[in-house]
Scaffold this motif. Structure first.
Motif, PDB file in Angstrom:
ATOM      1  N   MET A  77       0.811  -1.063  -0.046  1.00 17.81           N
ATOM      2  CA  MET A  77       0.057   0.229   0.003  1.00 17.81           C
ATOM      3  C   MET A  77       0.824   1.234  -0.034  1.00 17.81           C
ATOM      4  O   MET A  77       2.039   1.324   0.640  1.00 17.81           O
ATOM      5  CB  MET A  77      -0.815   0.000   1.121  1.00 17.81           C
ATOM      6  CG  MET A  77      -2.074  -0.728   1.049  1.00 17.81           C
ATOM      7  SD  MET A  77      -3.344  -0.024  -0.042  1.00 17.81           S
ATOM      8  CE  MET A  77      -3.859   1.113   0.721  1.00 17.81           C
ATOM      9  N   LYS A  78       0.418   2.282  -0.725  1.00 18.64           N
ATOM     10  CA  LYS A  78       1.203   3.446  -0.866  1.00 18.64           C
ATOM     11  C   LYS A  78       0.426   4.488   0.276  1.00 18.64           C
ATOM     12  O   LYS A  78      -0.840   4.177   0.353  1.00 18.64           O
ATOM     13  CB  LYS A  78       1.113   4.206  -2.302  1.00 18.64           C
ATOM     14  CG  LYS A  78       1.940   3.229  -3.033  1.00 18.64           C
ATOM     15  CD  LYS A  78       1.803   4.119  -4.564  1.00 18.64           C
ATOM     16  CE  LYS A  78       2.759   3.201  -5.613  1.00 18.64           C
ATOM     17  NZ  LYS A  78       3.053   3.834  -6.739  1.00 18.64           N
ATOM     18  N   THR A  79       1.142   5.098   0.707  1.00 18.43           N
ATOM     19  CA  THR A  79       0.745   6.314   2.070  1.00 18.43           C
ATOM     20  C   THR A  79       0.030   7.330   0.776  1.00 18.43           C
ATOM     21  O   THR A  79       0.480   7.360  -0.029  1.00 18.43           O
ATOM     22  CB  THR A  79       1.828   6.713   2.562  1.00 18.43           C
ATOM     23  OG1 THR A  79       2.806   7.487   1.877  1.00 18.43           O
ATOM     24  CG2 THR A  79       2.557   5.667   3.475  1.00 18.43           C
TER      25      THR A  79
ATOM     26  N   VAL B  63       0.765   8.797  -2.836  1.00 18.60           N
ATOM     27  CA  VAL B  63      -0.211   8.920  -3.881  1.00 18.60           C
ATOM     28  C   VAL B  63      -0.390  10.584  -4.203  1.00 18.60           C
ATOM     29  O   VAL B  63      -0.090  10.591  -5.357  1.00 18.60           O
ATOM     30  CB  VAL B  63      -1.438   8.487  -3.478  1.00 18.60           C
ATOM     31  CG1 VAL B  63      -2.693   8.750  -4.605  1.00 18.60           C
ATOM     32  CG2 VAL B  63      -1.326   6.932  -3.141  1.00 18.60           C
TER      33      VAL B  63
END
Length: 77
Positions: free
Chosen positions: A1-3, A7
């Motif tokens: 997951m990207k923070t 993003v």
């Protein structure tokens, strides 16, 4: 997951790139056209004058000498 910040960073990068590309294209286009027109006019003017002068003097010399020779040969006949 990207923070969220990653993003955000990506979105910002893309948006900035798009805007920059558009602005840069426009500015470059306008500046390039102006500069190119000026440079092209100058270069074309100089080259054209030189080339035209040479061509005209050569062609004119040939024509004059040919016509002159014909006229002279006609007179001699």
């Amino acid at each position: 997951m990207k923070t969220a910040s990653q993003v955000d960073g990506q979105v910002w990068d893309q948006a900035r790139r798009q805007v920059w590309d558009q602005v840069w294209d426009q500015v470059r286009g306008q500046v390039w056209n102006q500069v190119w027109d000026q440079v092209w006019d100058q270069v074309r003017g100089q080259v054209w004058n030189q080339v035209w002068g040479q061509v005209v003097s050569q062609v004119w010399g040939q024509v004059v000498s040919q016509v002159g020779n014909q006229v002279i040969s006609e007179i001699i006949k």
